[in-house]
Design an enzyme around this catalytic site. Structure first.
Site, PDB file in Angstrom:
ATOM      1  CD  GLU A  58      56.996  78.262  63.548  1.00  0.00           C
ATOM      2  OE1 GLU A  58      57.182  79.261  62.834  1.00  0.00           O
ATOM      3  OE2 GLU A  58      57.168  77.098  63.122  1.00  0.00           O
ATOM      4  CG  ASP A 105      56.191  72.823  66.243  1.00  0.00           C
ATOM      5  OD1 ASP A 105      56.841  73.779  66.717  1.00  0.00           O
ATOM      6  OD2 ASP A 105      55.334  72.964  65.349  1.00  0.00           O
TER       7      ASP A 105
END
Length: 487
Positions: A145, A78
């Protein structure tokens, strides 16, 4: 993207161009994940997607390297979705508009996603290579994350066979990271009682914008303005004099990004408009003087807007503004052990008005548990004084430095051999996932490296082209030097 795809090292930059073309903000990584899985299976690689969406891709050793220790190269899927206020961009649908600007790659009005897209691209480029020497290889790409480390929390024991992990989420070439801060989210919930709009009032929207923002760990020591704190400071100053009534307040969008923008909707008597505009202009001048170096583009605006349905009662408004004004923010303590490194910090990241409450989300970071616990205690005391609720959630551990780490020694020696200078061994004031990986894999030897990335988590994010090449050379040389498995 053509110019980016032709940069050195070409396989890495070609992958980064693909990553930019597929939307992948936190919690929306599936399209990118599916693209990578289809590619990897087409290459004949072993692909596993776990129950939360983490990808584990395995590649056999190249000829002659079969006896080496297994290495896992790790990155996260991400990216942080941040954009300038005037930029029209849907991070769930629109590609990142990356471009080359001299020595840097930047994005047009949004975050670039070099955090951690460059690391991900390097791992995928190695998986696709036929001429890079390496032992048994695993690539771990985690989800979410940036918004909660969901993937790292959920990683199960037994999925990875590697003895060594190379994290690619560091952001300074020439530095080798062997530790990082832990953290915890803190959320205040301020109950709001409403009252009818007073007669003769006009409504105004006050917005603070143009701040640099940035990563709430890496950039927290730079003295940048926090839009939430600055706007609360202004409101505390003028609320009583002008009998301001607050209807709505919002600011920031991520708890791990220093807020660049904040705004409020207020009402006040029509005859006080001129005085409000005077105070807005005076406060902007004050901030432009205080933050002349760090925030040269700061701007405070006031515009008339439609009348709200209701405004906060005086007690609710006072509690909210005093809480925001009193809440600590920024660097709380520098490390005694590591010169120039922040030990403990707090970022007042997000303010949202939601029905009968206002929520204030902060992120506490610390290299040591006691530092984090001290800030938790401070915020709990502040909440008790304000008679509001505060909750702490999503705590994640720091990554305790291991000065005797064998892989760190390999990376250090390799760097010295390639560049004829010593790298800096560092601990970073940011939340790398390595600390969480230590729970399911306590014996795994870990190190973190990366290229030079400036201003991550904000639209000014950029990655230095030359250092991407240096990071690539180092990574490949380290893979070639991984020792044999124990007999």
């Amino acid at each position: 993207m053509t110019a980016i795809s032709s940069l050195y090292p070409q396989p890495l930059w070609q992958w980064f161009a693909q990553i930019c073309a597929i939307p992948h903000p936190s919690k929306h990584e599936q399209a990118l994940s599916q693209h990578i899985q289809a590619w990897a299976r087409d290459k004949g690689l072993n692909v596993l997607e776990d129950h939360v969406g983490n990808l584990i891709i395995k590649k056999p050793a190249t000829t002659g390297m079969e006896n080496r220790k297994t290495v896992v190269i790790q990155a996260h899927l991400d990216m942080v979705p941040q954009k300038n206020a005037d930029k029209k961009h849907d991070f769930t649908k629109d590609p990142i508009e990356a471009y080359v600007d001299g020595e840097w790659v930047k994005a047009n009005g949004t975050t670039l996603g070099s955090d951690n897209g460059i690391g991900m691209a390097s791992a995928l480029a190695i998986l696709g290579s036929t001429d890079i020497k390496h032992g048994p290889l695993e690539v771990l790409l985690t989800v979410d994350e940036e918004a909660g480390m969901t993937g790292a929390f959920a990683l199960q024991p037994g999925v990875l066979a590697a003895e060594i992990l190379i994290n690619t989420d560091s952001e300074q070439e020439g530095e080798i990271y062997m530790g990082c801060a832990g953290g915890v989210d803190a959320q205040f919930t301020v109950p709001v009682a409403w009252q009818p709009l007073p007669a003769g009032h006009q409504a105004y929207r006050i917005s603070l914008s143009g701040l640099k923002g940035g990563h709430s760990g890496v950039n927290i020591h730079l003295g940048r303005g926090n839009a939430n704190k600055l706007l609360a400071r202004f409101l505390v100053d003028c609320a009583q004099e002008l009998d301001v009534k607050l209807s709505e307040m919002s600011g920031g969008s991520l708890r791990n990004a220093i807020p660049r923008e904040a705004e409020v909707v207020i009402t006040l008597a029509a005859d006080k408009r001129a005085r409000l505009e005077e105070k807005v202009a005076a406060f902007q001048t004050l901030l432009q003087h205080e933050l002349a170096v760090t925030e040269p583009k700061l701007k405070l605006d006031v515009t008339e807007t439609i009348l709200p349905a209701h405004v906060m009662r005086a007690e609710s408004q006072q509690t909210l503004l005093q809480l925001l004004n009193a809440c600590p923010n920024g660097v709380m303590r520098m490390s005694d052990e590591i010169a120039g490194v922040v030990e403990t910090s707090l970022n007042l990241g997000v303010i949202t008005t939601d029905g009968d409450k206002v929520q204030v989300l902060c992120l506490i970071r610390s290299l040591i548990d006691s530092g984090r616990e001290q800030i938790e205690s401070m915020l709990a005391s502040l909440a008790a004084l304000a008679k509001v609720n505060v909750t702490f959630s999503g705590a994640y551990p720091g990554w305790k430095p291991d000065p005797s780490s064998p892989v760190m020694a390999i990376v250090k020696e390799t760097y010295q051999d390639i560049y004829q200078k010593d790298p800096v061994i560092m601990v970073i004031h940011a939340g790398l996932e390595c600390g969480l990986f230590k729970k399911p894999y306590p014996d795994m030897d870990m190190v973190s490296i990366g290229p030079t990335i400036r201003y991550p988590h904000g639209p000014d994010e950029m990655v230095n082209i030359e250092t991407v090449g240096q990071y690539w050379q180092l990574l490949l040389a380290v893979l070639e030097r991984i020792p044999a498995k124990a007999a």
